[in-house]
Design a protein around this motif. Structure first.
Motif, PDB file in Angstrom:
ATOM      1  N   THR A 167       0.823  -1.206   0.000  1.00 21.60           N
ATOM      2  CA  THR A 167       0.000   0.000   0.000  1.00 21.60           C
ATOM      3  C   THR A 167       0.861   1.261   0.000  1.00 21.60           C
ATOM      4  OG1 THR A 167      -1.771  -1.161   1.167  1.00 21.60           O
ATOM      5  CG2 THR A 167      -1.820   1.250   1.211  1.00 21.60           C
ATOM      6  N   THR A 168       1.930   1.246   0.779  1.00 25.05           N
ATOM      7  CA  THR A 168       2.846   2.390   0.815  1.00 25.05           C
ATOM      8  C   THR A 168       3.523   2.586  -0.545  1.00 25.05           C
ATOM      9  OG1 THR A 168       3.277   2.054   3.166  1.00 25.05           O
ATOM     10  CG2 THR A 168       4.878   3.364   1.941  1.00 25.05           C
ATOM     11  N   ILE A 169       3.943   1.493  -1.150  1.00 27.52           N
ATOM     12  CA  ILE A 169       4.572   1.569  -2.470  1.00 27.52           C
ATOM     13  C   ILE A 169       3.587   2.146  -3.487  1.00 27.52           C
ATOM     14  CG2 ILE A 169       5.547   0.214  -4.368  1.00 27.52           C
ATOM     15  CD1 ILE A 169       6.545  -1.776  -2.223  1.00 27.52           C
ATOM     16  N   GLU A 170       2.357   1.686  -3.459  1.00 20.85           N
ATOM     17  CA  GLU A 170       1.330   2.196  -4.380  1.00 20.85           C
ATOM     18  C   GLU A 170       1.139   3.699  -4.194  1.00 20.85           C
ATOM     19  OE1 GLU A 170      -1.683  -1.618  -4.838  1.00 20.85           O
ATOM     20  OE2 GLU A 170      -1.777  -0.392  -3.012  1.00 20.85           O
ATOM     21  N   ARG A 171       1.061   4.120  -2.948  1.00 22.02           N
ATOM     22  CA  ARG A 171       0.811   5.532  -2.657  1.00 22.02           C
ATOM     23  C   ARG A 171       1.956   6.430  -3.149  1.00 22.02           C
ATOM     24  NH1 ARG A 171      -0.224   4.867   2.226  1.00 22.02           N
ATOM     25  NH2 ARG A 171       1.802   5.364   3.139  1.00 22.02           N
ATOM     26  N   THR A 172       3.209   5.991  -2.938  1.00 17.80           N
ATOM     27  CA  THR A 172       4.340   6.814  -3.360  1.00 17.80           C
ATOM     28  C   THR A 172       4.449   6.877  -4.890  1.00 17.80           C
ATOM     29  OG1 THR A 172       5.831   4.915  -3.130  1.00 17.80           O
ATOM     30  CG2 THR A 172       5.651   6.408  -1.256  1.00 17.80           C
ATOM     31  N   ILE A 173       4.090   5.794  -5.559  1.00 16.99           N
ATOM     32  CA  ILE A 173       4.108   5.812  -7.026  1.00 16.99           C
ATOM     33  C   ILE A 173       3.092   6.832  -7.540  1.00 16.99           C
ATOM     34  CG2 ILE A 173       3.565   4.498  -9.120  1.00 16.99           C
ATOM     35  CD1 ILE A 173       4.719   2.023  -7.681  1.00 16.99           C
ATOM     36  N   ARG A 174       1.898   6.815  -6.994  1.00 14.35           N
ATOM     37  CA  ARG A 174       0.868   7.768  -7.425  1.00 14.35           C
ATOM     38  C   ARG A 174       1.338   9.210  -7.225  1.00 14.35           C
ATOM     39  NH1 ARG A 174      -4.152   5.598  -8.391  1.00 14.35           N
ATOM     40  NH2 ARG A 174      -4.451   3.415  -7.716  1.00 14.35           N
ATOM     41  N   ALA A 175       1.941   9.493  -6.072  1.00 17.10           N
ATOM     42  CA  ALA A 175       2.387  10.857  -5.782  1.00 17.10           C
ATOM     43  C   ALA A 175       3.499  11.276  -6.740  1.00 17.10           C
ATOM     44  CB  ALA A 175       2.869  10.951  -4.337  1.00 17.10           C
ATOM     45  N   THR A 176       4.408  10.352  -7.060  1.00 19.93           N
ATOM     46  CA  THR A 176       5.520  10.675  -7.944  1.00 19.93           C
ATOM     47  C   THR A 176       5.049  10.912  -9.371  1.00 19.93           C
ATOM     48  OG1 THR A 176       6.936   9.272  -6.569  1.00 19.93           O
ATOM     49  CG2 THR A 176       7.800   9.938  -8.696  1.00 19.93           C
ATOM     50  N   VAL A 177       4.101  10.116  -9.824  1.00 15.60           N
ATOM     51  CA  VAL A 177       3.530  10.324 -11.155  1.00 15.60           C
ATOM     52  C   VAL A 177       2.906  11.716 -11.253  1.00 15.60           C
ATOM     53  CG1 VAL A 177       1.781   9.577 -12.812  1.00 15.60           C
ATOM     54  CG2 VAL A 177       3.158   7.872 -11.611  1.00 15.60           C
ATOM     55  N   ARG A 178       2.171  12.107 -10.226  1.00 20.50           N
ATOM     56  CA  ARG A 178       1.541  13.437 -10.237  1.00 20.50           C
ATOM     57  C   ARG A 178       2.601  14.542 -10.321  1.00 20.50           C
ATOM     58  NH1 ARG A 178      -1.933  11.103  -6.278  1.00 20.50           N
ATOM     59  NH2 ARG A 178      -0.653  12.010  -4.612  1.00 20.50           N
ATOM     60  N   SER A 179       3.685  14.400  -9.564  1.00 18.64           N
ATOM     61  CA  SER A 179       4.738  15.417  -9.572  1.00 18.64           C
ATOM     62  C   SER A 179       5.395  15.533 -10.941  1.00 18.64           C
ATOM     63  CB  SER A 179       5.797  15.084  -8.514  1.00 18.64           C
ATOM     64  OG  SER A 179       5.262  15.117  -7.221  1.00 18.64           O
TER      65      SER A 179
END
Length: 425
Positions: free
Chosen positions: A156-168
């Motif tokens: 879940t943490t990995i999923e969340r950080t990927i989403r945030a990085t894609v947005r950036s």
């Protein structure tokens, strides 16, 4: 026996820690196969992953700029030029490299590495804005159960950080490449969850990493085919990349497998430098691509690149290193010399290069080198005489040279050969 039973020190609820795609059956569905022609780019990791080797000298900035120029002259069209998020000095160097590529108008795609960390992503985006060139952000995250267990991460943490990085990256206008560390030891269940995030966020470039060099070629094929099928079944187009290490001595074989299966980019470093046993050898990939008919590379320029890199990175090129080592086009065996001499007399350089070598010396700006030593025969001597402008039909001269060679240890030098000729009756 289950993986938990074979490793009794591990908790019973973590069997996937020891997962490997080497244990999976490759998808043999013809629909999952890529065209036979290998069209993928080779991606040069020398100035990023290569410099992580403890035995490699980190060169000055002027030398890094020259290394980029050597890449371009060799036919390399894409590279990772550093890790700007590691500190202000690294960020400045990475910016200089990007500006150099832009000013020289190199036909070259620039990428930078970073973690799924806001500071790393920001550092890459800053370079894109200041250099005013398109950039690829190679953003990596560990995904295997063994990494999760050691780091106390969860999916879940990995999923969340990927989403945030894609947005950036999307907001800053740089191309996001999702780099999955240790993918070779990541279960289909975990990969599926991460792939779903990639689909949901519109990611269309994905790099599969054999971070610890654990893959066998059939494991590489199984992972790539399964990954392609996963995205194809969900109607999402994605370009796959492969990044391999050489811990089991299989980085080149795995990388060639990845190319044959249609990976858009395959990573490597000059002379295979890198942490531990190194990365896939970029120069060997170039040689193999050229021999398979890809005419986009210049092997003479590649040799110059490797020799310059060896000098400024303070690494040696082994004598028997494929294509580039000092001894790879040398022979002292009489049978070999006889065939090379006959090919030479036919006036066909390609034939002479091919009769006892699979890599044409001429492509690298080199020649077949027939030595004369204690195991040589008359053909060795006649070849040397012929190629150095002497009469090779003089049997007494040939005999005198052979007698001298068989009385010594090691090959005769050109100076010794000329001395024998000058003093022979």
């Amino acid at each position: 026996m289950s993986t938990a039973e074979s490793h009794p020190d591990m908790p019973p609820d973590t069997p996937d820690v020891w997962f490997s795609w080497n244990d999976m059956e490759a998808d043999a569905d013809p629909a999952a196969e890529a065209p036979l022609a290998c069209t993928g780019l080779l991606f040069d990791e020398t100035l990023r992953d290569g410099l992580q080797a403890p035995n490699v000298t980190n060169p000055g900035q002027d030398r890094k700029l020259r290394l980029v120029d050597h890449m371009v002259r060799s036919g390399i069209r894409a590279a990772d030029l550093g890790f700007p998020g590691s500190g202000p000095s690294a960020a400045r160097e990475c910016l200089d490299l990007a500006r150099h590529v832009a000013a020289a108008r190199h036909p070259f795609s620039v990428g930078y590495a970073g973690r799924t960390h806001p500071a790393d992503v920001h550092a890459i985006c800053e370079i894109a804005q200041q250099a005013q060139i398109p950039l690829d952000a190679y953003v990596f995250t560990g995904v295997s159960p063994i990494r999760q267990y050691v780091e106390d991460w969860d999916v879940t943490t990995i999923e969340r950080t990927i989403r945030a990085t894609v947005r950036s990256c999307t907001h800053e206008g740089v191309t996001f490449v999702l780099v999955l560390e240790d993918a070779v030891r990541c279960t289909p269940e975990v990969l599926g969850r991460i792939y779903d995030v990639a689909i949901d966020t519109g990611v269309n470039r994905l790099c599969l990493c054999d971070t610890v060099g654990a893959a066998l070629p059939h494991g590489t094929a199984a992972l790539i085919r399964w990954t392609r099928r996963y995205f194809t079944d969900r109607g999402h187009l994605v370009d796959l990349e492969w990044h391999g290490h050489n811990d089991r001595g299989l980085a080149l074989a795995n990388s060639l497998t990845a190319l044959s299966l249609g990976c858009a980019r395959v990573h490597g470093t000059i002379l295979g430098i890198g942490e531990r046993t190194g990365n896939a050898s970029l120069d060997q990939l170039v040689v193999n691509r050229t021999l398979e008919g890809d005419d986009g590379y210049d092997l003479t320029a590649l040799r110059e690149y490797a020799e310059y890199a060896a000098q400024v990175l303070d690494v040696s090129i082994p004598q028997n290193y494929p294509a580039l080592g000092a001894d790879v086009f040398k022979t002292s065996a009489g049978v070999h010399a006889s065939a090379i001499l006959k090919a030479h007399e036919k006036g066909d350089t390609l034939l002479k290069d091919a009769v006892y070598s699979s890599v044409p010396a001429a492509l690298l700006g080199r020649e077949q080198d027939v030595l004369v030593d204690e195991v040589s025969g008359a053909s060795n001597v006649r070849y040397w005489l012929t190629t150095h402008g002497f009469d090779s039909t003089d049997d007494n001269r040939v005999k005198a040279i052979l007698e001298r060679a068989k009385a010594g240890r090691g090959p005769l030098t050109d100076a010794q050969m000329r001395q024998i000729i000058a003093t022979a009756p």
